[in-house]
Design an enzyme around this catalytic site. Structure first.
Site, PDB file in Angstrom:
ATOM      1  N   GLN A  50      30.086   8.825 -14.751  1.00 20.07           N
ATOM      2  CA  GLN A  50      31.152   8.681 -13.762  1.00 20.07           C
ATOM      3  C   GLN A  50      31.218   9.915 -12.853  1.00 20.07           C
ATOM      4  O   GLN A  50      31.277  11.045 -13.320  1.00 20.07           O
ATOM      5  CB  GLN A  50      32.497   8.460 -14.468  1.00 20.07           C
ATOM      6  CG  GLN A  50      33.647   8.183 -13.527  1.00 20.07           C
ATOM      7  CD  GLN A  50      33.445   6.931 -12.667  1.00 20.07           C
ATOM      8  OE1 GLN A  50      33.068   5.875 -13.162  1.00 20.07           O
ATOM      9  NE2 GLN A  50      33.680   7.053 -11.373  1.00 20.07           N
ATOM     10  N   LYS A  71      35.662  -0.662 -15.446  1.00 24.31           N
ATOM     11  CA  LYS A  71      34.273  -1.048 -15.737  1.00 24.31           C
ATOM     12  C   LYS A  71      34.164  -1.631 -17.145  1.00 24.31           C
ATOM     13  O   LYS A  71      33.495  -2.641 -17.366  1.00 24.31           O
ATOM     14  CB  LYS A  71      33.348   0.166 -15.548  1.00 24.31           C
ATOM     15  CG  LYS A  71      33.197   0.541 -14.078  1.00 24.31           C
ATOM     16  CD  LYS A  71      32.567   1.902 -13.835  1.00 24.31           C
ATOM     17  CE  LYS A  71      32.647   2.214 -12.333  1.00 24.31           C
ATOM     18  NZ  LYS A  71      32.207   3.562 -11.975  1.00 24.31           N
ATOM     19  N   ASP A  73      23.439   2.661 -11.598  1.00 21.03           N
ATOM     20  CA  ASP A  73      24.221   3.088 -10.426  1.00 21.03           C
ATOM     21  C   ASP A  73      23.309   3.212  -9.192  1.00 21.03           C
ATOM     22  O   ASP A  73      23.794   3.335  -8.073  1.00 21.03           O
ATOM     23  CB  ASP A  73      24.871   4.445 -10.724  1.00 21.03           C
ATOM     24  CG  ASP A  73      26.369   4.435 -10.447  1.00 21.03           C
ATOM     25  OD1 ASP A  73      26.860   3.414  -9.910  1.00 21.03           O
ATOM     26  OD2 ASP A  73      27.028   5.440 -10.754  1.00 21.03           O
TER      27      ASP A  73
END
Ligand code: NDP
Length: 290
Positions: free
Chosen positions: A93, A49, A116
């Protein structure tokens, strides 16, 4: 049969995002990446990322709390990022190490920084067809693959295998939206569905997201269907150095000859996830400036 090349489509989107970011006034968009602990898969996902962000011109702020961080401290960290005007997007994460409560942490992220797309508000906005929200990266990636491979869903029968909150439900709701490129008739299937093959054989577009290696076989597919294989499953393969190979939820060898278009695994849906995260971050930066 046409192969839908996720690597190629993802690199095109990355190039587009790069020019969009270059044209943005003011500071560069900033994505906060929070990784708790040293889980090797999480370390590699966050690195990927960070690398893609750098390629596009997005600043990443990497935050690495220790595996022992108490829930309250992690939530305080999220609160601080929410309040920080120099941060556009926040990604924590997954999976978080136990005993941290992942749902509580994700829900703590301000919806306008939830790149997200896991916050309840953003999931609700898909149902409301409100484009100001953030769509989770995998369903957003699937819709981008369909659009960019020239698959108009209007009037088609889309069958979604799987009803998870991160893939099955949102992608079905997106296909259902009364919008250009969508407007499909959608059927959701799950582990309680009776006579699954009879339903999947009706699909003009079949989206498989169940986590069962090579589950969808040729006799479950209508000739000419578009097949999107979301599954990523490790199966033993002694001929490989690693001792395993990755396969999807679709038995590619038997299904591909029947399909009009199909995504491979790997190289289909997978590469889209990171670029959709970047697209969401650019959107967050744009919304913050408007
Ligand atoms: P979940 O385990 O959260 O959900 C699986 C869904 O499949 C459930 O709704 C379950 O039904 C259904 N299901 C399981 N077995 C069957 C069956 N035999 N028949 C019908 N339905 C079944 O998985 P995810 O949605 O998180 O992920 C699905 C797959 O996609 C996995 O392989 C995962 O690795 C992959 N994935 C890939 C990503 C990418 O970037 N390409 C990103 C995210 C996931 P029920 O609800 O009844 O239990």
């Amino acid at each position: 049969m046409e192969l839908i090349d996720g690597n190629l489509i993802a690199s095109t989107i990355v190039a587009e995002l790069k020019s969009q970011v270059a044209a943005l006034p003011g500071r560069r968009p900033c994505l906060a990446l929070v990784r708790v602990g040293e889980d090797p898969a999480s370390v590699s996902y966050v690195k990927k990322k960070e690398k893609t962000a750098a390629e596009i011109g997005i600043e990443s702020r990497i935050i690495l709390p220790p595996v022992t961080i108490p829930q309250a401290d992690l939530e305080k960290l999220i609160d601080d990022l929410n309040a920080d005007p120099s941060v556009d997007g926040i990604l924590v994460q997954s999976p978080l190490p136990k005993p941290l409560d992942e749902h509580a942490v994700f829900s703590r992220i301000a919806p306008h920084k939830d790149v997200d797309g896991f916050h309840t508000v953003n999931i609700g906005k898909i149902a409301q067809e409100d484009d100001t929200g953030f769509v989770a990266c995998t369903p957003a990636g699937i819709m981008a693959l369909l659009a960019r491979s020239g698959t108009d869903l209007a009037g088609k029968h889309v069958v979604v295998l799987g009803r998870s909150l991160i893939v099955g439900k949102p992608v079905g709701l997106l296909a259902l939206q009364k919008k250009a490129g969508a407007n499909a008739t959608v059927t959701f299937c799950h582990s309680g569905t009776r006579d699954l093959p009879a339903i999947t054989r009706l699909a003009d577009v079949l989206i498989a997201a169940i986590g069962r290696p090579e589950f969808v076989k040729a006799d479950m597919v209508k000739p000419g269907a578009v097949i999107i294989d979301v599954g990523i499953n490790r199966v033993t393969d002694v001929s490989k150095k690693t001792g395993y190979k990755l396969v999807g939820d679709v038995h590619f060898e038997s299904v591909a000859p029947l399909a009009s278009k199909i995504t491979p695994v790997p190289g289909g849906v997978g590469p889209m996830t990171v670029c959709m995260l970047m697209q969401n971050t650019v959107k967050a930066a744009r919304l913050a400036r408007s």
